[in-house]
Write a protein that holds these residues in place. Structure first.
Motif, short mmCIF file in Angstrom:
data_model
loop_
_atom_site.label_atom_id
_atom_site.label_comp_id
_atom_site.label_asym_id
_atom_site.label_seq_id
_atom_site.Cartn_x
_atom_site.Cartn_y
_atom_site.Cartn_z
N GLY A 55 -4.42 -2.22 4.55
CA GLY A 55 -4.72 -1.70 3.23
C GLY A 55 -5.39 -2.71 2.32
O GLY A 55 -6.13 -2.33 1.40
N ILE A 56 -5.14 -3.99 2.54
CA ILE A 56 -5.78 -5.04 1.74
C ILE A 56 -7.23 -5.24 2.18
O ILE A 56 -8.12 -5.45 1.34
N ILE A 57 -7.48 -5.17 3.47
CA ILE A 57 -8.83 -5.39 3.99
C ILE A 57 -9.72 -4.17 3.75
O ILE A 57 -10.92 -4.30 3.48
N GLY A 58 -9.15 -2.99 3.84
CA GLY A 58 -9.91 -1.76 3.73
C GLY A 58 -10.78 -1.61 2.49
O GLY A 58 -11.94 -1.18 2.59
N PRO A 59 -10.28 -1.94 1.29
CA PRO A 59 -11.11 -1.73 0.09
C PRO A 59 -12.43 -2.49 0.07
O PRO A 59 -13.38 -2.07 -0.59
N TRP A 60 -12.52 -3.60 0.81
CA TRP A 60 -13.78 -4.34 0.87
C TRP A 60 -14.86 -3.52 1.57
O TRP A 60 -16.06 -3.76 1.38
N VAL A 108 -10.74 7.54 10.27
CA VAL A 108 -10.03 6.32 10.68
C VAL A 108 -8.54 6.60 10.82
O VAL A 108 -7.88 6.11 11.75
N ILE A 109 -7.98 7.39 9.90
CA ILE A 109 -6.55 7.73 9.98
C ILE A 109 -6.26 8.53 11.24
O ILE A 109 -5.25 8.29 11.93
N CYS A 110 -7.13 9.49 11.57
CA CYS A 110 -6.93 10.27 12.80
C CYS A 110 -6.98 9.38 14.03
O CYS A 110 -6.19 9.55 14.97
N LEU A 111 -7.89 8.40 14.02
CA LEU A 111 -7.96 7.44 15.13
C LEU A 111 -6.69 6.61 15.20
O LEU A 111 -6.11 6.43 16.29
N ILE A 134 1.24 -1.85 16.88
CA ILE A 134 0.83 -2.68 15.73
C ILE A 134 -0.64 -2.43 15.39
O ILE A 134 -1.00 -2.32 14.21
N ALA A 135 -1.48 -2.31 16.41
CA ALA A 135 -2.90 -2.03 16.17
C ALA A 135 -3.08 -0.70 15.46
O ALA A 135 -3.90 -0.57 14.53
N GLY A 136 -2.31 0.30 15.88
CA GLY A 136 -2.39 1.61 15.23
C GLY A 136 -1.96 1.55 13.78
O GLY A 136 -2.57 2.21 12.91
N ARG A 137 -0.94 0.76 13.50
CA ARG A 137 -0.48 0.62 12.12
C ARG A 137 -1.56 -0.03 11.25
O ARG A 137 -1.78 0.39 10.11
N PHE A 138 -2.25 -1.02 11.79
CA PHE A 138 -3.31 -1.67 11.03
C PHE A 138 -4.44 -0.68 10.73
O PHE A 138 -4.94 -0.61 9.60
N ILE A 139 -4.83 0.10 11.72
CA ILE A 139 -5.92 1.07 11.54
C ILE A 139 -5.51 2.13 10.52
O ILE A 139 -6.33 2.56 9.69
N LEU A 140 -4.27 2.56 10.55
CA LEU A 140 -3.80 3.54 9.57
C LEU A 140 -3.89 3.00 8.15
O LEU A 140 -4.37 3.68 7.24
N GLY A 141 -3.44 1.77 7.95
CA GLY A 141 -3.52 1.17 6.62
C GLY A 141 -4.95 1.01 6.17
O GLY A 141 -5.28 1.22 4.99
N PHE A 142 -5.82 0.66 7.09
CA PHE A 142 -7.25 0.49 6.79
C PHE A 142 -7.85 1.83 6.35
O PHE A 142 -8.57 1.90 5.35
N GLY A 143 -7.55 2.90 7.10
CA GLY A 143 -8.11 4.21 6.77
C GLY A 143 -7.58 4.77 5.47
O GLY A 143 -8.33 5.36 4.68
#
Length: 316
Positions: free
Chosen positions: A116-121, A142-145, A160-169
Motif C-alpha cells: 500500500g505504501i509503494i502503490g501510490p507512486w 491487480v486485486i483480482c490477480l 506473502i507475495a499475494g498479500r503484497f499484490i493485494l496491498g498494491f492494488g
C-alpha cells in the motif's frame, strides 16, 4: 393561496422565461450574501439550479457513487480478514506447521501495508494518464490477480507475495476512487457522496467478518481459501462495470477534452441546460484551476506538493 392564484402564478413564471431564471439567480445570490458561507456564488448557483434527484441522470450518478464505494469496500475487507484467518486450524497447519503462531505473522500482516505504501507512486501517474476509471480498473485487476495468487497458495512465500499484490492494488483503487466520486458529484451532493464513500471500509470489513465466521466450520483448506477468493468480488464488479460509467469532467478538461467535459456538466449537473448556474460556476472554476501543462502531465514531477505555502501545509 387559492387554486386560481396558483395557476396565475405559474403562468406568470412561464411568461417571464429566461428573465425569470436570471431574476431568481440574482435573488438567490442576494440571499446567499447575507449568510455566513464560504461561497455565496455556490449557494446562489445551487439554489437557482436545483437538481431532480429522481431523474435518470441522477440515478447514474448514484451508480457512479456505488462503484467508487466498492473500491473502499475492497480496502475494508482486508481489515477483518487476516485477523480471523490467522487463527483458523487449516491455515495454521498449512503455514505455521507446529511453530509458534507469531513466527512469520508480522511479515504476512505488514507486507500488505508495504504494498500500500509503494502503490501510490504508480497510482497517481496511472490515474492522471488513463483517467479515474482507468485507475479504478487497474487497481481492480491487480486485486483480482493478488486474490488468485493468495487463495491458491501452497507455501508461505506465495501467500506473502499475494498479500503484497493485494496491498498494491488496493492503494491504486483508493487513489482513483475518491477523486472520481468527488469530481462526478454535483457540488450540492458532494458531501453526501464523500460520506457514503468513507463508509465503504465498514462495507468491506463487516462482510469479511461474517464470511470468515461462516467458513470456520469447513474441515478443509477452503476454510481460509474461500474468504480470500471473495476478496476479489468488489474489485471484479468494479472492473466489469466502470467503463460503462462517464469519466470525470475535471479529468476530461485537464486533458484537453473540453466539449466532453462541458457535455457532462450540462447533462448531469445542469438538468440538461448549458446555461444552468451550477454548470457556469463549475466551468469557470475548472478553467481557473486546471492547466494543460501542469505537473500531473509529468509522472516524475511532484513539485505541486511543495510549490505554495498552502500546498506545503497540506503535504505535511
Amino acid at each position: 393561496m387559492s387554486h386560481s392564484s396558483i395557476e396565475k402564478h405559474e403562468a406568470e413564471k412561464s411568461a417571464h422565461g429566461p428573465s425569470h431564471i436570471e431574476h431568481t439567480h440574482a435573488s438567490a445570490l442576494h440571499d446567499a450574501e447575507k449568510k455566513n458561507v464560504h461561497s455565496a456564488a455556490l449557494v446562489a448557483a445551487t439554489a437557482a439550479g436545483a437538481l431532480n434527484p429522481w431523474s435518470k441522470e441522477s440515478f447514474l450518478l448514484y451508480l457512479c457513487c456505488f462503484i467508487a464505494f466498492l473500491c473502499s469496500c475492497a480496502n475494508g475487507y482486508d481489515g477483518s480478514l487476516m485477523t480471523s484467518i490467522n487463527g483458523m486450524d487449516f491455515y495454521v497447519n498449512r503455514f505455521v506447521k507446529g511453530n509458534n503462531l507469531g513466527e512469520g505473522t508480522s511479515i504476512i500482516f505488514s507486507i500488505y501495508t508495504i504494498g500500500g505504501i509503494i502503490g501510490p507512486w504508480f497510482a497517481g501517474p496511472i490515474t492522471d494518464k488513463f483517467g479515474r476509471r482507468g485507475g479504478m480498473c487497474a487497481g481492480g485487476l491487480v486485486i483480482c490477480l493478488g486474490s488468485a495468487i493468495i487463495a491458491s497458495a501452497m507455501h508461505k512465500e506465495q501467500f506473502i507475495a499475494g498479500r503484497f499484490i493485494l496491498g498494491f492494488g488496493v492503494s491504486i483503487m483508493t487513489c482513483a476512487a475518491p477523486s472520481y466520486i468527488i469530481e462526478v458529484a454535483p457540488p450540492q451532493w458532494r458531501g453526501r457522496f464523500a460520506a457514503f464513500y468513507n463508509c465503504g471500509w465498514f462495507g468491506g470489513s463487516i462482510p469479511a467478518a461474517a464470511i470468515t465466521l461462516g467458513t470456520e466450520k469447513i474441515n478443509s483448506d477452503l476454510q481460509w481459501r474461500l474468504p480470500l477468493i471473495f476478496q476479489c468480488v468488489p474489485a471484479g464488479v468494479v472492473v466489469l462495470t466502470v467503463w460503462f460509467l462517464p469519466e470525470s469532467p475535471r479529468w476530461l478538461l485537464a486533458n484537453g477534452r473540453d466539449a466532453e467535459a462541458k457535455a457532462f456538466l450540462t447533462k448531469y449537473h445542469g438538468n440538461g441546460q448549458e446555461n444552468n448556474p451550477v454548470v457556469a460556476l463549475e466551468w469557470q472554476e475548472f478553467q481557473d484551476s486546471i492547466k494543460l501543462d501542469a505537473s500531473d502531465k509529468r509522472w516524475w514531477d511532484y513539485s505541486e506538493l511543495v510549490k505554495t505555502h498552502s500546498a506545503r501545509w497540506r503535504f505535511l
